[in-house]
Design an enzyme around this catalytic site. Sequence first.
Site, PDB file in Angstrom:
ATOM      1  N   CYS A  67      12.846  -4.749  -8.375  1.00  0.00           N
ATOM      2  CA  CYS A  67      11.291  -3.887  -8.315  1.00  0.00           C
ATOM      3  C   CYS A  67      11.054  -3.053  -9.557  1.00  0.00           C
ATOM      4  O   CYS A  67       9.778  -3.016  -9.603  1.00  0.00           O
ATOM      5  CB  CYS A  67      11.096  -3.911  -7.151  1.00  0.00           C
ATOM      6  SG  CYS A  67      10.932  -5.043  -6.154  1.00  0.00           S
TER       7      CYS A  67
ATOM      8  N   PHE B  83      15.781  -3.273  -4.961  1.00  0.00           N
ATOM      9  CA  PHE B  83      16.979  -3.241  -4.086  1.00  0.00           C
ATOM     10  C   PHE B  83      17.949  -3.222  -5.233  1.00  0.00           C
ATOM     11  O   PHE B  83      18.268  -3.798  -6.836  1.00  0.00           O
ATOM     12  CB  PHE B  83      16.667  -4.707  -3.484  1.00  0.00           C
ATOM     13  CG  PHE B  83      15.591  -5.118  -2.715  1.00  0.00           C
ATOM     14  CD1 PHE B  83      15.557  -3.652  -1.963  1.00  0.00           C
ATOM     15  CD2 PHE B  83      15.361  -6.083  -2.184  1.00  0.00           C
ATOM     16  CE1 PHE B  83      14.556  -3.673  -1.005  1.00  0.00           C
ATOM     17  CE2 PHE B  83      15.383  -6.194  -0.727  1.00  0.00           C
ATOM     18  CZ  PHE B  83      14.230  -5.187  -0.660  1.00  0.00           C
TER      19      PHE B  83
ATOM     20  N   HIS C 151       6.391   3.993  -5.917  1.00  0.00           N
ATOM     21  CA  HIS C 151       6.075   3.055  -5.613  1.00  0.00           C
ATOM     22  C   HIS C 151       5.092   2.122  -4.217  1.00  0.00           C
ATOM     23  O   HIS C 151       4.889   0.869  -4.364  1.00  0.00           O
ATOM     24  CB  HIS C 151       7.545   2.494  -5.962  1.00  0.00           C
ATOM     25  CG  HIS C 151       8.204   1.325  -5.591  1.00  0.00           C
ATOM     26  ND1 HIS C 151       8.264   0.799  -6.494  1.00  0.00           N
ATOM     27  CD2 HIS C 151       9.130   0.768  -4.009  1.00  0.00           C
ATOM     28  CE1 HIS C 151       8.494  -0.719  -6.210  1.00  0.00           C
ATOM     29  NE2 HIS C 151       9.154  -0.509  -4.408  1.00  0.00           N
TER      30      HIS C 151
ATOM     31  N   HIS D 271       2.903  -6.865  -2.771  1.00  0.00           N
ATOM     32  CA  HIS D 271       4.305  -5.995  -4.058  1.00  0.00           C
ATOM     33  C   HIS D 271       4.770  -7.515  -4.976  1.00  0.00           C
ATOM     34  O   HIS D 271       5.459  -8.086  -4.250  1.00  0.00           O
ATOM     35  CB  HIS D 271       5.222  -6.192  -3.469  1.00  0.00           C
ATOM     36  CG  HIS D 271       6.667  -5.170  -4.187  1.00  0.00           C
ATOM     37  ND1 HIS D 271       6.572  -5.207  -5.241  1.00  0.00           N
ATOM     38  CD2 HIS D 271       7.832  -4.469  -3.746  1.00  0.00           C
ATOM     39  CE1 HIS D 271       7.551  -4.579  -5.868  1.00  0.00           C
ATOM     40  NE2 HIS D 271       7.772  -4.449  -4.877  1.00  0.00           N
TER      41      HIS D 271
ATOM     42  N   LYS E 148       0.039  -1.087  -4.660  1.00  0.00           N
ATOM     43  CA  LYS E 148       0.106  -2.109  -3.071  1.00  0.00           C
ATOM     44  C   LYS E 148       0.040  -2.635  -2.618  1.00  0.00           C
ATOM     45  O   LYS E 148      -0.368  -3.985  -2.034  1.00  0.00           O
ATOM     46  CB  LYS E 148       1.832  -2.344  -3.828  1.00  0.00           C
ATOM     47  CG  LYS E 148       2.774  -1.838  -4.563  1.00  0.00           C
ATOM     48  CD  LYS E 148       3.916  -1.704  -4.124  1.00  0.00           C
ATOM     49  CE  LYS E 148       4.870  -2.160  -5.106  1.00  0.00           C
ATOM     50  NZ  LYS E 148       4.910  -0.850  -6.007  1.00  0.00           N
TER      51      LYS E 148
ATOM     52  N   GLU F 118      10.893   8.033  -1.599  1.00  0.00           N
ATOM     53  CA  GLU F 118      10.224   8.649  -2.959  1.00  0.00           C
ATOM     54  C   GLU F 118       9.067  10.032  -2.442  1.00  0.00           C
ATOM     55  O   GLU F 118       8.469  10.488  -3.237  1.00  0.00           O
ATOM     56  CB  GLU F 118       9.366   8.112  -3.124  1.00  0.00           C
ATOM     57  CG  GLU F 118       7.981   6.805  -2.646  1.00  0.00           C
ATOM     58  CD  GLU F 118       7.299   6.102  -3.427  1.00  0.00           C
ATOM     59  OE1 GLU F 118       7.011   6.771  -4.884  1.00  0.00           O
ATOM     60  OE2 GLU F 118       6.942   5.266  -3.304  1.00  0.00           O
TER      61      GLU F 118
END
Length: 423
Positions: A170, A406, A310, A347, A342, A321
């Site tokens: 990502c 990930f 994010h 996403h 998002k 975050e």
Amino acid sequence: MTARRVVITGIEVLAPGGVGVDAFWDLISNGRTATRGITFFDASTFRSRVAAEIDFDPEEHGLSPQEIRRMDRAAQLAVTAARGAVRDSGIELADTDPYRVGVTVGSAVGATMSLDQEYRVVSDSGRLSLVDHTYAVPHLYNFLVPSSFSAEVAWAVDAQGPNTVVSTGCTSGIDSVGYAADLIREGSADVMIAGSSDAPISPITLACFDAIKATTPRDDDPATASRPFDGTRNGFVLGEGTAVFVMEELERARARGAHIYAEVAGYASRSNAYHMTGLRPDGAEMAEAIRVALDEARMNPEQIDYINAHGSGTKQNDRHETSAFKRSLGRHAYETPVSSIKSMVGHSLGAIGSIEIAASVLAMRHSVVPPTANLHTPDPECDLDYVPLTAREQRTDAVLTVGSGFGGFQSAMVLARPERTVT
């Protein structure tokens, strides 16, 4: 020797809710959502049945029947966006040494939709344990290798310089643009066509995320299913899309009278070396990426006017975050608006980092911070200014945009107005 500075001179975005930069900005600046029930296939048997789809007709966007058959949907999106970014930049690539024009394309999952579809064909919908290759399309190999994406983009714009696919989950969208900037800075290219593309809305992708419960099961209300930083959030909404940029060395862009959107002032990537899907709660590795990106940009935390987060909408990511922003920016983190697009466009895995770069650049251009949609119930552990529901007018000279993927990938990029003073 003065370091070569890198700027963005062309942008194209194909995202849920509208195709093109203007449609994209209209959606996110007005806080509308493009998340809906999945229409691409029958998703009734899945746990999570919502997604952010693009209403995209490749033929309407100039792709030939041969290109449409040869390319996966994600490649179609990337090629369409690359052509649009080149048009937007006004650059005459025919007058540029093609060996000095490169391509980087980010993608997390490659040609997922085509591979999924072709497996159903050659296995007779899973009934054959030994598949029958005679039913496969001639271009099946192109679907197997993500390098076909960057090859297609290079062919579309006749770029014969460095050509790379970046696949870091990502964070691919940030990393592809960061790598492109590095190639220009080091002198390996003068122009880069850079961005990312993913079209993962397919049964195999839904099954993968269902298995680990990463996506939201809020199927009864798709428009509000993506809720970054909200106390009721319970997973992300899968999306698709692309954003592609024309990037050039600053003085070259000025010499040809190009419109300059922003400078890629700093970039860094780090890994937590910890867990495939888990995150350390202190956000140390993202904070380190932010620190290095700021150092490269020769900026201090107080110069950041907006953080494009994010903000996936999972419990651990949003807290992770938030901790990273506090750790890297100190008290300034509490004074800086933060938001997650998002919440509106979902996403799109490897593509979202580039789409978020586009959002960051447009926030500077319009002096507007896009909001975090669906944020009604604050999470006490997410205690920063997340610009809930409504956009905010604010002059923005420098933006921090971050990504988390990930495998422990953590990336950060600083975008700034190019007229800033650099010491």
